[in-house]
Design a protein around this motif. Structure first.
Motif, PDB file in Angstrom:
ATOM      1  N   GLU A   1      88.893  52.041  28.068  1.00 34.02           N
ATOM      2  CA  GLU A   1      89.333  50.785  28.902  1.00 34.02           C
ATOM      3  C   GLU A   1      88.154  50.022  29.457  1.00 34.02           C
ATOM      4  O   GLU A   1      87.239  50.676  29.698  1.00 34.02           O
ATOM      5  CB  GLU A   1      90.000  51.380  30.199  1.00 34.02           C
ATOM      6  CG  GLU A   1      91.514  52.084  29.947  1.00 34.02           C
ATOM      7  CD  GLU A   1      92.448  50.757  29.983  1.00 34.02           C
ATOM      8  OE1 GLU A   1      91.949  49.867  30.802  1.00 34.02           O
ATOM      9  OE2 GLU A   1      93.586  50.887  29.230  1.00 34.02           O
TER      10      GLU A   1
ATOM     11  N   LYS B   1      94.633  41.005  26.025  1.00 37.83           N
ATOM     12  CA  LYS B   1      96.039  41.396  25.627  1.00 37.83           C
ATOM     13  C   LYS B   1      96.510  41.022  24.307  1.00 37.83           C
ATOM     14  O   LYS B   1      97.649  41.672  24.029  1.00 37.83           O
ATOM     15  CB  LYS B   1      96.754  40.715  26.798  1.00 37.83           C
ATOM     16  CG  LYS B   1      96.675  41.423  28.213  1.00 37.83           C
ATOM     17  CD  LYS B   1      97.479  40.556  29.236  1.00 37.83           C
ATOM     18  CE  LYS B   1      97.487  41.174  30.339  1.00 37.83           C
ATOM     19  NZ  LYS B   1      98.583  40.641  31.406  1.00 37.83           N
TER      20      LYS B   1
ATOM     21  N   LYS C   1      95.397  41.335  20.940  1.00 39.01           N
ATOM     22  CA  LYS C   1      95.643  42.229  19.967  1.00 39.01           C
ATOM     23  C   LYS C   1      96.501  43.488  20.167  1.00 39.01           C
ATOM     24  O   LYS C   1      97.399  43.415  19.093  1.00 39.01           O
ATOM     25  CB  LYS C   1      94.079  42.983  19.739  1.00 39.01           C
ATOM     26  CG  LYS C   1      93.923  43.611  18.534  1.00 39.01           C
ATOM     27  CD  LYS C   1      92.488  44.195  18.040  1.00 39.01           C
ATOM     28  CE  LYS C   1      92.543  45.227  16.853  1.00 39.01           C
ATOM     29  NZ  LYS C   1      91.121  45.481  16.613  1.00 39.01           N
ATOM     30  N   ASP C   2      96.586  44.047  21.251  1.00 38.92           N
ATOM     31  CA  ASP C   2      97.604  44.819  21.432  1.00 38.92           C
ATOM     32  C   ASP C   2      98.962  44.554  21.065  1.00 38.92           C
ATOM     33  O   ASP C   2      99.870  45.227  20.510  1.00 38.92           O
ATOM     34  CB  ASP C   2      97.630  45.504  22.894  1.00 38.92           C
ATOM     35  CG  ASP C   2      96.325  46.157  23.289  1.00 38.92           C
ATOM     36  OD1 ASP C   2      95.893  46.722  22.265  1.00 38.92           O
ATOM     37  OD2 ASP C   2      96.082  46.331  24.513  1.00 38.92           O
ATOM     38  N   GLU C   3      99.508  43.319  21.744  1.00 40.40           N
ATOM     39  CA  GLU C   3     100.632  42.570  21.571  1.00 40.40           C
ATOM     40  C   GLU C   3     100.704  42.506  19.978  1.00 40.40           C
ATOM     41  O   GLU C   3     102.060  42.710  19.369  1.00 40.40           O
ATOM     42  CB  GLU C   3     100.716  41.231  22.436  1.00 40.40           C
ATOM     43  CG  GLU C   3     100.934  41.536  23.855  1.00 40.40           C
ATOM     44  CD  GLU C   3     102.107  42.597  24.337  1.00 40.40           C
ATOM     45  OE1 GLU C   3     103.247  42.281  23.654  1.00 40.40           O
ATOM     46  OE2 GLU C   3     101.791  43.359  25.002  1.00 40.40           O
TER      47      GLU C   3
ATOM     48  N   LEU D   1      99.532  43.610  17.122  1.00 42.25           N
ATOM     49  CA  LEU D   1      99.653  45.105  16.527  1.00 42.25           C
ATOM     50  C   LEU D   1     100.824  45.703  16.633  1.00 42.25           C
ATOM     51  O   LEU D   1     101.455  46.558  15.800  1.00 42.25           O
ATOM     52  CB  LEU D   1      98.399  45.920  16.683  1.00 42.25           C
ATOM     53  CG  LEU D   1      97.232  45.401  16.258  1.00 42.25           C
ATOM     54  CD1 LEU D   1      95.985  46.556  16.790  1.00 42.25           C
ATOM     55  CD2 LEU D   1      97.024  44.999  14.912  1.00 42.25           C
ATOM     56  N   LYS D   2     101.576  45.290  17.842  1.00 47.03           N
ATOM     57  CA  LYS D   2     103.037  45.948  18.069  1.00 47.03           C
ATOM     58  C   LYS D   2     104.231  45.083  17.392  1.00 47.03           C
ATOM     59  O   LYS D   2     105.367  45.145  17.249  1.00 47.03           O
ATOM     60  CB  LYS D   2     103.364  45.965  19.513  1.00 47.03           C
ATOM     61  CG  LYS D   2     102.455  47.159  20.377  1.00 47.03           C
ATOM     62  CD  LYS D   2     102.981  47.343  21.562  1.00 47.03           C
ATOM     63  CE  LYS D   2     102.811  45.932  22.534  1.00 47.03           C
ATOM     64  NZ  LYS D   2     103.073  46.459  23.849  1.00 47.03           N
TER      65      LYS D   2
ATOM     66  N   ALA E   1     101.357  42.340  12.375  1.00 41.87           N
ATOM     67  CA  ALA E   1     100.337  43.094  12.675  1.00 41.87           C
ATOM     68  C   ALA E   1      99.544  43.077  11.273  1.00 41.87           C
ATOM     69  O   ALA E   1      98.416  43.024  11.241  1.00 41.87           O
ATOM     70  CB  ALA E   1     100.844  44.781  13.004  1.00 41.87           C
TER      71      ALA E   1
END
Length: 567
Positions: free
Chosen positions: A2, A314, A316-318, A320-321, A325
């Motif tokens: 983190e 924020k 990359k996380d979104e 890749l979901k 992706a």
């Protein structure tokens, strides 16, 4: 890992002590304000250097230190042209505005308009100020809060409230003097932090990369193009928009915006106020140039070090979901290949013959980043939570958190939050003073004591502080936060400046003509902005010209020629 975990204990200590010292110091040294002059005009004993630093701190919000380096990272040094009109505006304000304000002993800039025109013109102008500055106060809280929440994982709502409450404590307690004295400490923290950031970036470049090489590498990528003499209206930042549109914006901001006027109305004398503004005029453009240069240094740093495809954590996380992706990962691989190619070119230091190859690689990388933004925007259309594809505001904070040693991270976070507090404090102070003096006191019939108006000003400060926090809690990111604040100002400032210029120089114009002209002008300017007919800096010139022209025509149509000539 983190990102928030990269904050060491020493960072928390430095950040906490810096912010608490500012709040406690500001509250303590100004705790004895007992009358309106002390509370709103700081006792009229402020020295020129305090005025200069306070004026600078009011304009230099957290948005400046978050967005400006990112602006330079993406677009280069051209944004500095925005400030070219500032020294010109400072001279005009020193010669025309300050002597009149001090002679009339006004508490607010708008108080002058009632004597010159009438009460309704004063009220309208005050309301225009309250609308645009009230919105801006929320943005100055929201800007650092949303970015810090994204990169540190802190709760956005909590951050908005913390920043707002810290500012409210000492601003309610001490009024203008509290704002002035705390802004001196805040500017010291800001200058120190930015100097440290500059030298830390330079120290982390390869040994063979001198400062001259840094400039050459940045220049090869088009980042050192400071001056643009074109007359292209689609180009926001040129020499002409800076000198013409910028001068009108700065004249209105520093000459008629109460958040700035209140800083130099607290001066010990006309001369102290004038010296404070000249100090700001001489230092502001070099300061902005330096902050942009820090952004260019960050750009050069990432020519030798890996950078994310998008700096918003924020994103990359979104992505890749999502169903995009695989495509996004392919773009990341292409971006990494270009980075490696540039590192190979630069491994032995920059050579001028490699300029064309670097430019070609940068063009390819920009195309990849644009493809990534389109993917992010597609996801944003269907996502409940807004995902910002424009990452300008995240570049500098990403560098700070990932590349500075412990202790310095806390210092740079203190810079960002100090800037947010200083700018917000000035805005709340000015909003409360304008509400108290131009609306409340002006329309109250009973005789009230000095203590009553001091208490009323404190309540208004609290009320505007709560409203600013609420605006921050519902705000959304724009193209670039520093542009958003300037756009909001440009929609209103030209109109307000035109009203003041009519008051100063066109003596035959009366209140009714100005009032009607101001209403018509504001509607036109909002339409021009909404339809995107002009770059926002030109709205300042257009608004000023419109209100002066319309008011003159209305006055000529309603007055007898002989009467006008006699006047």
């Amino acid at each position: 890992m983190e990102i928030a975990s990269k904050l060491y204990e020493i960072d928390w200590i430095i950040l906490s002590i810096t912010l608490l010292f500012i709040v406690v110091y500001g509250t303590y040294v100004t705790r004895k304000n007992s009358n309106v002059t002390d509370y709103i005009k700081g006792g009229n004993d402020t020295k020129w250097w305090t005025i200069g630093l306070s004026v600078m701190a009011t304009q230099a919000s957290a948005i400046t230190f978050l967005s400006t380096p990112g602006q330079a990272f993406h677009s280069g040094m051209g944004f500095v042209q925005f400030y070219f009109g500032l020294p010109i505006a400072m001279v005009i304000i020193c010669v025309v505005f300050i002597p009149i304000y001090h002679k009339l002993k006004v508490y607010t800039a708008y108080e002058f308009l009632e004597g010159r025109f009438d009460a309704k013109t004063r009220t309208l102008t005050a309301i225009l100020f309250l609308i645009q500055r009230g919105l801006a106060a929320g943005i100055t809280i929201f800007a650092p809060a949303i970015i810090l929440s994204a990169v540190l994982g802190w709760d956005l709502l909590t951050l908005n409230i913390i920043i707002g409450v810290l500012v409210i404590i000492y601003t309610v307690s001490g009024g203008t003097k509290a704002v002035n004295v705390t802004q001196k400490q805040q500017m010291i923290v800001i200058f120190l932090g930015m100097l440290v950031a500059f030298f830390m970036i330079f120290s982390q470049l390869p040994e063979e990369i001198t400062f001259t090489k840094v400039i050459e590498i940045a220049g090869a990528s088009g980042k050192m193009e400071v001056l643009d003499f074109s007359f292209d209206l689609n180009n926001r930042y040129t020499v002409w928009t800076g000198f013409i549109g910028g001068t009108f914006l700065m004249l209105s901001y520093f000459g008629t915006d109460q958040s700035q006027v209140q800083r130099y109305l607290s001066g010990k004398s006309v001369r102290e106020s004038q010296l404070g503004l000249i100090f700001n005029g001489l230092l502001k453009v070099p300061m902005q140039f330096f902050i942009l240069l820090v952004g260019v240094m960050v750009f050069v740093f990432y020519q030798f070090n890996s950078a994310p495809l998008n700096f918003n954590p924020k994103v990359k996380d979104e992505v890749l979901k999502s169903k995009y992706a695989v495509t996004y990962q392919q773009l990341e691989s292409e971006h990494k290949a270009i980075e490696d190619a540039k590192k190979m070119l630069l491994k032995d230091g920059f050579q001028i013959e490699e300029k064309e190859q670097i430019q070609k690689l940068n063009t390819q990388d920009l195309a990849i980043k644009e493809s990534a933004r389109k993917i992010i925007d597609k996801i944003d259309e269907t996502s409940i939570e807004k995902i910002e594809s424009n990452d300008k505001d995240y570049v500098f904070i990403h560098f700070i958190l990932n590349n500075l040693p412990k202790g310095l991270i806390g210092l740079l976070l203190a810079v960002i939050l100090s800037a947010a507090m200083s700018s917000t404090a000035s805005e709340l102070n000015a909003l409360a003073s304008t509400t108290a003096m131009d609306l409340y006191k002006r329309n109250i019939t009973d005789n009230k004591s000095e203590e009553h108006f001091v208490k009323a000003s404190k309540w208004f400060t609290l009320g505007w502080g709560i409203l600013a926090i609420l605006v921050a809690c519902v705000a959304n990111l724009f193209d670039n936060l520093i542009q958003l604040v300037n756009i909001i100002g440009s929609i209103f400032y030209g109109n307000v400046l035109g009203i003041f210029l009519l008051a100063f120089f066109i003596k035959f114009i009366k209140g009714n003509a100005v009032f009607i002209a101001a209403l018509i002008t504001q509607i036109i300017i909002i339409l021009v902005w909404y339809l995107d007919w002009l770059p926002y800096l030109w709205l300042n010139l257009l608004g000023c010209a419109l209100v002066m022209t319309i008011a003159t025509l209305i006055q000529l149509a309603s007055s007898k020629p002989s009467k006008i000539l006699n006047e």
